[in-house]
Design a protein around this motif. Structure first.
Motif, short mmCIF file in Angstrom:
data_model
loop_
_atom_site.label_atom_id
_atom_site.label_comp_id
_atom_site.label_asym_id
_atom_site.label_seq_id
_atom_site.Cartn_x
_atom_site.Cartn_y
_atom_site.Cartn_z
N ALA A 81 39.30 40.38 49.06
CA ALA A 81 40.76 40.20 49.15
C ALA A 81 41.15 38.77 49.46
O ALA A 81 42.32 38.40 49.30
N THR A 82 40.19 37.94 49.88
CA THR A 82 40.50 36.53 50.20
C THR A 82 40.05 35.59 49.08
O THR A 82 40.16 34.39 49.22
N ILE A 83 39.51 36.16 48.00
CA ILE A 83 39.00 35.32 46.89
C ILE A 83 39.93 35.43 45.70
O ILE A 83 40.16 36.53 45.15
N LYS A 84 40.49 34.29 45.28
CA LYS A 84 41.35 34.25 44.10
C LYS A 84 40.52 33.82 42.90
O LYS A 84 39.87 32.79 42.93
N VAL A 85 40.54 34.66 41.85
CA VAL A 85 39.70 34.41 40.67
C VAL A 85 40.58 34.19 39.44
O VAL A 85 41.44 35.03 39.12
N ASN A 86 40.37 33.08 38.76
CA ASN A 86 40.98 32.82 37.45
C ASN A 86 39.96 33.25 36.39
O ASN A 86 38.80 32.83 36.45
N ILE A 87 40.38 34.06 35.44
CA ILE A 87 39.42 34.61 34.48
C ILE A 87 39.73 34.09 33.08
O ILE A 87 40.87 34.20 32.60
N LYS A 98 41.45 40.05 30.08
CA LYS A 98 42.39 41.01 30.69
C LYS A 98 41.64 42.20 31.26
O LYS A 98 41.92 42.66 32.38
N ALA A 99 40.68 42.73 30.49
CA ALA A 99 39.89 43.88 30.97
C ALA A 99 39.10 43.51 32.22
O ALA A 99 39.02 44.29 33.19
N ALA A 100 38.50 42.31 32.21
CA ALA A 100 37.73 41.86 33.39
C ALA A 100 38.65 41.68 34.59
O ALA A 100 38.30 42.04 35.72
N ALA A 101 39.83 41.15 34.36
CA ALA A 101 40.79 40.95 35.45
C ALA A 101 41.21 42.29 36.06
O ALA A 101 41.27 42.44 37.29
N ASP A 102 41.46 43.26 35.20
CA ASP A 102 41.86 44.59 35.71
C ASP A 102 40.76 45.20 36.56
O ASP A 102 41.01 45.80 37.61
N GLU A 103 39.49 45.03 36.10
CA GLU A 103 38.37 45.62 36.85
C GLU A 103 38.18 44.93 38.19
O GLU A 103 37.98 45.59 39.22
N LEU A 104 38.24 43.60 38.21
CA LEU A 104 38.07 42.89 39.48
C LEU A 104 39.23 43.16 40.43
O LEU A 104 39.05 43.19 41.66
N LYS A 105 40.41 43.37 39.88
CA LYS A 105 41.57 43.69 40.74
C LYS A 105 41.35 45.03 41.43
O LYS A 105 41.67 45.21 42.60
N LYS A 106 40.78 46.01 40.68
CA LYS A 106 40.47 47.32 41.28
C LYS A 106 39.48 47.17 42.43
O LYS A 106 39.48 47.95 43.37
N ARG A 107 38.60 46.17 42.33
CA ARG A 107 37.57 45.98 43.36
C ARG A 107 38.05 45.11 44.52
O ARG A 107 37.26 44.75 45.39
N GLY A 108 39.33 44.77 44.50
CA GLY A 108 39.90 44.09 45.66
C GLY A 108 40.07 42.60 45.54
O GLY A 108 40.54 41.96 46.49
N PHE A 109 39.70 41.99 44.43
CA PHE A 109 39.85 40.54 44.27
C PHE A 109 41.29 40.19 43.90
O PHE A 109 42.01 41.00 43.29
N VAL A 110 41.71 38.99 44.27
CA VAL A 110 43.03 38.48 43.90
C VAL A 110 42.89 37.79 42.55
O VAL A 110 42.03 36.92 42.39
N ILE A 111 43.70 38.17 41.60
CA ILE A 111 43.59 37.62 40.25
C ILE A 111 44.63 36.51 40.06
O ILE A 111 45.82 36.68 40.38
N GLY A 112 44.15 35.37 39.54
CA GLY A 112 45.03 34.24 39.25
C GLY A 112 45.34 34.19 37.77
O GLY A 112 45.88 35.14 37.20
N LYS A 113 44.98 33.12 37.10
CA LYS A 113 45.24 32.95 35.67
C LYS A 113 44.28 33.81 34.85
O LYS A 113 43.10 33.96 35.19
#
Length: 198
Positions: A81-87, A98-113
């Motif tokens: 939850a403290t890691i912002k990831v640009n994909i 987009k698919a990777a961003a959706d999956e990482l968001k489900k796992r608690g990561f903060v999604i950037g660009k």
């Protein structure tokens, strides 16, 4: 023979060499020494073949080689939850970022660009992925993201922000299962025993 030298009775003079007590004493001492050496040698052989000095050897090893202690625990890793990831997608497959961003968001990561990879990386990432971030990410965000995408290559740049770029490579198929990622993260946060030098 007759006369004054006539022998009578049943006792006869016997001619013997004089006894040498010194030789007898030396022989006895030599015999005792030989028996002592033989006994000591036997005990040494018994110790060699039965391991009679195991306790003594273990005590000597304990003095020179202390028991292994756990090394210092690994530095606490950041929570997703403290890691912002640009994909970014560096593959010809559309919709992958987009698919990777959706999956990482489900796992608690903060999604950037979320976008296609810049020209410098487009179709130039041969592995599963490339993680790019500030030098501080090497011991923080990178290990946590690598539990989700094993085999991802790490690279640092001059950025001062804490966000991390994940560029999806040609060999990307899917992220680790949540259970496998959690297990890998647990392994990272456990202290490892120090290697023994003995």
């Amino acid at each position: 023979m007759g006369g004054k030298y006539r022998i009578t009775g049943n006792t006869y003079p016997r001619m013997r060499r004089p006894r040498h007590r010194l030789k007898l004493a030396l022989s006895a001492v030599a015999a005792v020494a030989a028996l002592g050496l033989a006994g000591w040698g036997t005990l040494q052989l018994i110790d060699v073949f039965t391991g009679g000095d195991k306790q003594a050897n273990a005590a000597d090893r304990a003095k020179t080689c202390p028991s292994p202690k756990a090394s210092a625990p690994v530095k606490a890793l950041p929570r997703p939850a403290t890691i912002k990831v640009n994909i970014y997608n560096a593959t010809p497959r559309s919709g992958l970022a987009k698919a990777a961003a959706d999956e990482l968001k489900k796992r608690g990561f903060v999604i950037g660009k979320v976008d296609n990879a810049p020209a410098a990386y487009d179709k130039k990432v041969p592995g599963t992925g490339l993680l790019i971030g500030a030098p501080a990410a090497a011991n923080g965000s990178f290990p946590v993201l690598t539990t989700q995408l094993p085999g991802a290559v790490h690279r640092t740049d001059a950025r001062r922000t804490a966000d991390v770029d994940l560029i999806i490579g040609a060999k990307f198929k899917t992220f680790s299962t949540p259970a496998a990622a959690a297990s890998a993260l647990t392994t990272l946060t456990k202290p490892a025993p120090a290697p023994s030098s003995c």
